[in-house]
Design a protein around this motif. Structure first.
Motif, PDB file in Angstrom:
ATOM      1  N   GLY A  96     -23.050 -41.028   0.170  1.00 58.92           N
ATOM      2  CA  GLY A  96     -23.144 -39.081   0.616  1.00 58.92           C
ATOM      3  C   GLY A  96     -24.388 -38.195   0.232  1.00 58.92           C
ATOM      4  N   LYS A  97     -25.063 -38.552  -1.023  1.00 55.95           N
ATOM      5  CA  LYS A  97     -25.774 -37.805  -1.029  1.00 55.95           C
ATOM      6  C   LYS A  97     -26.922 -37.656  -0.653  1.00 55.95           C
ATOM      7  CE  LYS A  97     -22.725 -36.531  -5.048  1.00 55.95           C
ATOM      8  NZ  LYS A  97     -22.891 -35.045  -6.511  1.00 55.95           N
ATOM      9  N   ARG A 123     -24.812 -46.464  -1.313  1.00 54.18           N
ATOM     10  CA  ARG A 123     -24.540 -46.092   0.308  1.00 54.18           C
ATOM     11  C   ARG A 123     -25.167 -44.161  -0.273  1.00 54.18           C
ATOM     12  NH1 ARG A 123     -24.606 -49.408   3.688  1.00 54.18           N
ATOM     13  NH2 ARG A 123     -23.425 -50.813   3.235  1.00 54.18           N
ATOM     14  N   ALA A 125     -26.875 -40.670   0.951  1.00 51.71           N
ATOM     15  CA  ALA A 125     -27.534 -40.130   2.297  1.00 51.71           C
ATOM     16  C   ALA A 125     -28.828 -40.902   2.148  1.00 51.71           C
ATOM     17  CB  ALA A 125     -26.726 -38.948   2.896  1.00 51.71           C
TER      18      ALA A 125
END
Ligand code: PRP
Length: 187
Positions: A96-97, A123, A125
């Motif tokens: 998400g980063k 994963r 961002a």
């Protein structure tokens, strides 16, 4: 030239301190504009990227987080072996980063290719690359390097984070070594 204690070892300056500092400031400004309003994580690839990481980060006008990976692809040789080993992994999750991977040099591209594949599985961002140098005519895998400061000829270089036998990383410029330095190292 500002080679200090290494003055007898340097053959030619390829990228001067001023050229490097100018381009790093430009890239920092671009990154600041591109990531405005986002939290950015810089991941430095040790050891070579520590100098660029320190200079670049001070030209990025955003809240930043830092992490580092250590990989080894060359051993003590001056040619890439294609073998990438993770010597130190990240301290934190990146899911998400917004991640910007910071490298000093892309030669064959094998190290970067491996790292990008590895980091994508976690994963983030987004995932982009900032590299000080890319060597012309030697890349073995296609890579998209969004923030690249310089293209250089396919010669072995030291300085601004890059070493030969762990020396020369603290030179403020990038240059080539005199042949005697290699000769003396192997005898
Ligand atoms: C260098 C450089 C890159 C890699 C590039 O690291 O920092 O990580 O080689 O080569 P490639 O594109 O052919 O894969 P090195 O293994 O010399 O380690 P260091 O940064 O610790 O000096």
């Amino acid at each position: 030239m500002d080679a200090g204690a290494y003055a007898n070892d340097i053959e030619q300056v390829l990228l001067s301190r001023e050229e490097i500092q100018g381009r790093v400031a430009e890239l920092g400004a671009r990154i600041t504009a591109d990531y405005e309003g986002l939290d950015l994580l810089l991941i430095g690839v040790l050891k070579g990227a520590f100098v660029l990481m320190a200079d670049l980060s001070r030209h990025i006008g955003l809240p930043l987080e830092f992490d580092f990976m250590a990989v080894s692809s060359y051993g003590a040789a001056t040619q890439t072996s294609g073998v990438v080993r993770i010597l130190k992994d990240l301290d934190h999750e990146i899911a998400g980063k917004h991640v910007l991977l910071v490298e000093d040099i892309v030669d064959s591209g094998l190290t970067l290719s491996y790292l990008l594949k590895n980091l994508r599985t976690r994963r983030p961002a987004s995932l982009e690359v900032c590299a000080l140098m890319q060597k012309n005519d030697v890349q073995q895998v296609p890579l998209d390097i969004k923030y690249r400061a310089f293209d250089i000829p396919p010669v072995f270089v030291v300085g601004y984070g890059l070493d030969f036998g762990e020396r020369f990383r603290n030179l403020p410029f990038v240059g080539t070594l005199r042949p005697e330095v290699y000769r003396d190292a192997v005898t």
